[in-house]
Structures are given as C-alpha cells and as structure tokens.
Design a protein around this motif. Structure first.
Motif, PDB file in Angstrom:
ATOM      1  N   MET A   1      67.194 114.222  11.955  1.00  0.00           N
ATOM      2  CA  MET A   1      67.321 114.487  10.544  1.00  0.00           C
ATOM      3  C   MET A   1      67.855 116.142  10.627  1.00  0.00           C
ATOM      4  O   MET A   1      67.051 116.753  11.033  1.00  0.00           O
ATOM      5  CB  MET A   1      65.881 113.995  10.053  1.00  0.00           C
TER       6      MET A   1
ATOM      7  N   THR B   1      67.263 114.548   4.123  1.00  0.00           N
ATOM      8  CA  THR B   1      67.723 113.022   3.691  1.00  0.00           C
ATOM      9  C   THR B   1      66.563 112.140   4.643  1.00  0.00           C
ATOM     10  O   THR B   1      66.999 112.245   5.689  1.00  0.00           O
ATOM     11  CB  THR B   1      69.047 112.679   3.892  1.00  0.00           C
ATOM     12  N   GLU B   2      65.926 111.369   3.718  1.00  0.00           N
ATOM     13  CA  GLU B   2      65.055 110.423   4.733  1.00  0.00           C
ATOM     14  C   GLU B   2      65.707 108.930   4.500  1.00  0.00           C
ATOM     15  O   GLU B   2      66.171 108.596   3.580  1.00  0.00           O
ATOM     16  CB  GLU B   2      63.890 110.274   3.847  1.00  0.00           C
ATOM     17  N   GLU B   3      65.917 108.429   5.782  1.00  0.00           N
ATOM     18  CA  GLU B   3      66.566 107.081   5.782  1.00  0.00           C
ATOM     19  C   GLU B   3      65.336 106.061   6.173  1.00  0.00           C
ATOM     20  O   GLU B   3      64.625 106.306   7.029  1.00  0.00           O
ATOM     21  CB  GLU B   3      67.484 107.121   6.706  1.00  0.00           C
TER      22      GLU B   3
ATOM     23  N   THR C   1      68.277 102.659   3.527  1.00  0.00           N
ATOM     24  CA  THR C   1      67.980 103.403   1.943  1.00  0.00           C
ATOM     25  C   THR C   1      68.128 104.683   2.386  1.00  0.00           C
ATOM     26  O   THR C   1      67.096 105.199   3.298  1.00  0.00           O
ATOM     27  CB  THR C   1      66.869 102.807   1.316  1.00  0.00           C
ATOM     28  N   THR C   2      68.480 105.492   1.614  1.00  0.00           N
ATOM     29  CA  THR C   2      68.616 107.015   1.801  1.00  0.00           C
ATOM     30  C   THR C   2      67.982 107.807   0.551  1.00  0.00           C
ATOM     31  O   THR C   2      68.223 107.242  -0.516  1.00  0.00           O
ATOM     32  CB  THR C   2      69.924 107.513   1.942  1.00  0.00           C
ATOM     33  N   ASP C   3      66.970 108.479   0.754  1.00  0.00           N
ATOM     34  CA  ASP C   3      66.110 109.411  -0.383  1.00  0.00           C
ATOM     35  C   ASP C   3      66.704 110.899  -0.082  1.00  0.00           C
ATOM     36  O   ASP C   3      66.321 111.258   1.207  1.00  0.00           O
ATOM     37  CB  ASP C   3      64.890 108.950  -0.495  1.00  0.00           C
ATOM     38  N   GLU C   4      67.251 111.559  -1.055  1.00  0.00           N
ATOM     39  CA  GLU C   4      67.368 113.073  -0.902  1.00  0.00           C
ATOM     40  C   GLU C   4      65.754 113.541  -1.333  1.00  0.00           C
ATOM     41  O   GLU C   4      65.151 113.190  -2.282  1.00  0.00           O
ATOM     42  CB  GLU C   4      68.343 113.571  -1.851  1.00  0.00           C
TER      43      GLU C   4
END
Length: 119
Positions: A1, A95-97, A106-109
């Motif tokens: 990451m 970015t967390e996946e 799902t990706t979250d900024e």
C-alpha cells in the motif's frame, strides 16, 4: 500500500532538496524520519497537483507501524525541517482495499491531516 504525504509549503523545492540531502547523508533511498524506518522520497505521481505549492512525497511506512504513529513521526520531522518553508498543511493519503467473501475488491480513499501546530 502506498502512502502519500501532501505538503503545502511556500518553498516546495527547498523542502524537497532538504529531504533529498537527508537521504544522501544517510546513504539511503528514503530520507530517514524515525528509528522505526519511516521515510520520505519524492516520486512522480499521477495525482493532479492543484496548487504550485503542493509537494507530494511517497511515505514509506513499515508493516506494523500505524498511520497515527507515522503521522507523529512525520510531524516532528517536518517541524525540524520547516525553517523558512512555512508549511501550511500536511496530509497523509492512502487507499485501503478490502476483499469480500465473493472476491470483490472495494477501495476506500483515506486521509489523515498532520497537525503541525501544538495548540
């Protein structure tokens, strides 16, 4: 990451030079920030730069070091390096996946502001 440190400063070129000088002095690729191995380096990114005073640096965070811990270490480093740079703002972005049971990603900024003011 990948973690990115976005720093808004009056003198981005000077701050970047100081970070590069730290890396060269330590004979390392990254500028040393802490004993835990947190480091910074300038690396081209495809992130659009909204202002000419924004310096985007790649932040190396070893496995097991929380973003909050890295943020505290970066805060101390930037305070020491600030000098006349007048850092206006610093934010860590990543970015967390997440992967669900069906294999969907799902990706979250995420972002965390690094407060340089002690007040």
């Amino acid at each position: 990451m990948d973690y990115w440190l976005d720093v808004k400063t009056a003198e981005p070129a000077d701050l970047n030079s100081a970070i590069k000088a730290d890396a060269e002095a330590a004979h390392a690729r990254d500028a040393p920030v802490s004993d835990d191995g947190v480091g910074l380096r300038n690396e081209p990114s495809d992130k659009p730069r909204g202002a000419v005073d924004l310096l985007s640096l790649l932040l190396t965070v070893p496995v097991g070091v929380a973003v909050e811990v890295a943020a505290d270490q970066i805060k101390g480093y930037l305070r020491r390096k600030d000098g006349d740079h007048r850092i206006r703002e610093a934010t860590i972005r990543w970015t967390e996946e997440t992967l669900d049971a069906d294999g969907n990603v799902t990706t979250d900024e995420r972002e965390q502001r690094v407060e340089l003011d002690e007040s």
